[in-house]
Design a protein around this motif. Structure first.
Motif, PDB file in Angstrom:
ATOM      1  N   MET A   2       0.840  -1.185   0.000  1.00 20.47           N
ATOM      2  CA  MET A   2       0.000   0.000   0.000  1.00 20.47           C
ATOM      3  C   MET A   2       0.883   1.245   0.000  1.00 20.47           C
ATOM      4  O   MET A   2       1.822   1.352   0.785  1.00 20.47           O
ATOM      5  CB  MET A   2      -0.917   0.033   1.215  1.00 20.47           C
ATOM      6  N   GLN A   3       0.547   2.176  -0.857  1.00 21.77           N
ATOM      7  CA  GLN A   3       1.225   3.459  -0.896  1.00 21.77           C
ATOM      8  C   GLN A   3       0.282   4.535  -0.369  1.00 21.77           C
ATOM      9  O   GLN A   3      -0.904   4.537  -0.692  1.00 21.77           O
ATOM     10  CB  GLN A   3       1.665   3.813  -2.317  1.00 21.77           C
ATOM     11  N   ALA A  33      -7.731  -0.377   8.909  1.00 25.96           N
ATOM     12  CA  ALA A  33      -7.826   0.782   9.780  1.00 25.96           C
ATOM     13  C   ALA A  33      -6.772   1.809   9.362  1.00 25.96           C
ATOM     14  O   ALA A  33      -5.676   1.449   8.925  1.00 25.96           O
ATOM     15  CB  ALA A  33      -7.617   0.382  11.232  1.00 25.96           C
ATOM     16  N   MET A  34      -7.109   3.091   9.504  1.00 28.74           N
ATOM     17  CA  MET A  34      -6.222   4.172   9.104  1.00 28.74           C
ATOM     18  C   MET A  34      -5.991   5.111  10.275  1.00 28.74           C
ATOM     19  O   MET A  34      -6.883   5.327  11.093  1.00 28.74           O
ATOM     20  CB  MET A  34      -6.815   4.956   7.941  1.00 28.74           C
ATOM     21  N   GLY A  35      -4.803   5.687  10.328  1.00 30.76           N
ATOM     22  CA  GLY A  35      -4.479   6.597  11.411  1.00 30.76           C
ATOM     23  C   GLY A  35      -3.716   7.821  10.944  1.00 30.76           C
ATOM     24  O   GLY A  35      -3.138   7.837   9.853  1.00 30.76           O
ATOM     25  N   ALA A  98      -1.454   3.194   7.812  1.00 24.21           N
ATOM     26  CA  ALA A  98      -2.428   2.123   7.657  1.00 24.21           C
ATOM     27  C   ALA A  98      -1.961   0.880   8.398  1.00 24.21           C
ATOM     28  O   ALA A  98      -0.766   0.568   8.408  1.00 24.21           O
ATOM     29  CB  ALA A  98      -2.642   1.794   6.183  1.00 24.21           C
ATOM     30  N   ASP A  99      -2.915   0.175   9.006  1.00 21.00           N
ATOM     31  CA  ASP A  99      -2.627  -1.096   9.676  1.00 21.00           C
ATOM     32  C   ASP A  99      -2.633  -2.188   8.618  1.00 21.00           C
ATOM     33  O   ASP A  99      -3.552  -3.003   8.536  1.00 21.00           O
ATOM     34  CB  ASP A  99      -3.668  -1.362  10.763  1.00 21.00           C
ATOM     35  N   TYR A 118       0.833   0.214  13.130  1.00 16.96           N
ATOM     36  CA  TYR A 118       0.736   0.609  11.731  1.00 16.96           C
ATOM     37  C   TYR A 118       1.991   0.220  10.965  1.00 16.96           C
ATOM     38  O   TYR A 118       3.117   0.433  11.437  1.00 16.96           O
ATOM     39  CB  TYR A 118       0.481   2.112  11.620  1.00 16.96           C
ATOM     40  N   ASP A 119       1.790  -0.330   9.789  1.00 19.10           N
ATOM     41  CA  ASP A 119       2.885  -0.868   8.995  1.00 19.10           C
ATOM     42  C   ASP A 119       3.188  -0.065   7.741  1.00 19.10           C
ATOM     43  O   ASP A 119       4.294  -0.147   7.202  1.00 19.10           O
ATOM     44  CB  ASP A 119       2.558  -2.311   8.586  1.00 19.10           C
ATOM     45  N   CYS A 120       2.219   0.670   7.252  1.00 17.24           N
ATOM     46  CA  CYS A 120       2.367   1.465   6.046  1.00 17.24           C
ATOM     47  C   CYS A 120       2.264   2.946   6.407  1.00 17.24           C
ATOM     48  O   CYS A 120       1.366   3.343   7.156  1.00 17.24           O
ATOM     49  CB  CYS A 120       1.299   1.111   5.018  1.00 17.24           C
ATOM     50  N   TRP A 121       3.171   3.743   5.854  1.00 18.11           N
ATOM     51  CA  TRP A 121       3.258   5.157   6.206  1.00 18.11           C
ATOM     52  C   TRP A 121       3.441   6.033   4.984  1.00 18.11           C
ATOM     53  O   TRP A 121       4.113   5.649   4.031  1.00 18.11           O
ATOM     54  CB  TRP A 121       4.436   5.401   7.155  1.00 18.11           C
TER      55      TRP A 121
END
Length: 131
Positions: A2-3, A33-35, A98-99, A118-121
Motif C-alpha cells: 500500500m502506498q 484501519a487508518m491513522g 495504515a494497519d 501501523y505498517d504502512c506510512w
C-alpha cells in the motif's frame, strides 16, 4: 503493498482550519484501519486520530478532541483529517498510516493509538500554525 500520499498541509493562523487528505493505492483500502500521527521538531511522533476499516469507530488523542475529525471515503481510497480551531502547538509534520498487516480486524481502542500498530506510512505533510 500500500502506498500513502498526504496532502493539504500549509500555513494557517491560530483558530483557522485545514483539511488533510491521504490517498491510498495498491491494496483494498476498505479492509484497513487508518491513522494520523504528527511529529514536531525535537519530539516523538505522536498519535492524533484513527478510524476503523469499517468506519464505525474513531479515536482521538485528548489534545485534539472536539477540534479534529477523521473520516474516510472508500470509493476514493482516501482518509481525511479535518482540523479546526488550530493552535500553535498543532504545528508538526502530519503522517498518514495504515494497519496493513491486520485487515478486517477489530482490536481494542488502545491498539489504534500505538505507532507500532501501523505498517504502512506516508511521507508526511507540514502543518504550521502561526500565533
Amino acid at each position: 503493498q500500500m502506498q500513502l500520499v498526504e496532502s493539504g498541509g500549509g500555513l494557517v493562523q491560530t483558530g483557522g482550519s485545514l483539511r488533510l487528505s491521504c490517498a491510498a493505492s495498491g491494496r483494498t483500502f476498505s479492509s484497513y484501519a487508518m491513522g494520523w500521527f504528527r511529529q514536531a521538531p525535537g519530539k516523538e511522533r505522536e498519535f492524533v486520530s484513527a478510524i476503523m476499516w469499517s468506519g464505525d469507530s474513531t479515536y482521538f488523542t485528548d489534545s485534539v478532541k472536539g477540534r479534529f475529525t477523521i473520516s474516510r471515503d472508500n470509493a476514493k481510497n482516501t482518509v481525511y483529517l479535518q482540523m479546526n480551531s488550530l493552535k500553535p502547538e498543532d504545528t508538526a509534520v502530519y503522517y498518514c498510516a495504515a494497519d496493513c498487516q491486520s485487515p478486517l480486524r477489530r482490536y481494542t481502542g488502545g491498539y489504534y493509538g500505538r505507532r507500532s500498530s501501523y505498517d504502512c506510512w506516508g511521507q508526511g505533510t507540514q502543518v504550521t500554525v502561526s500565533s
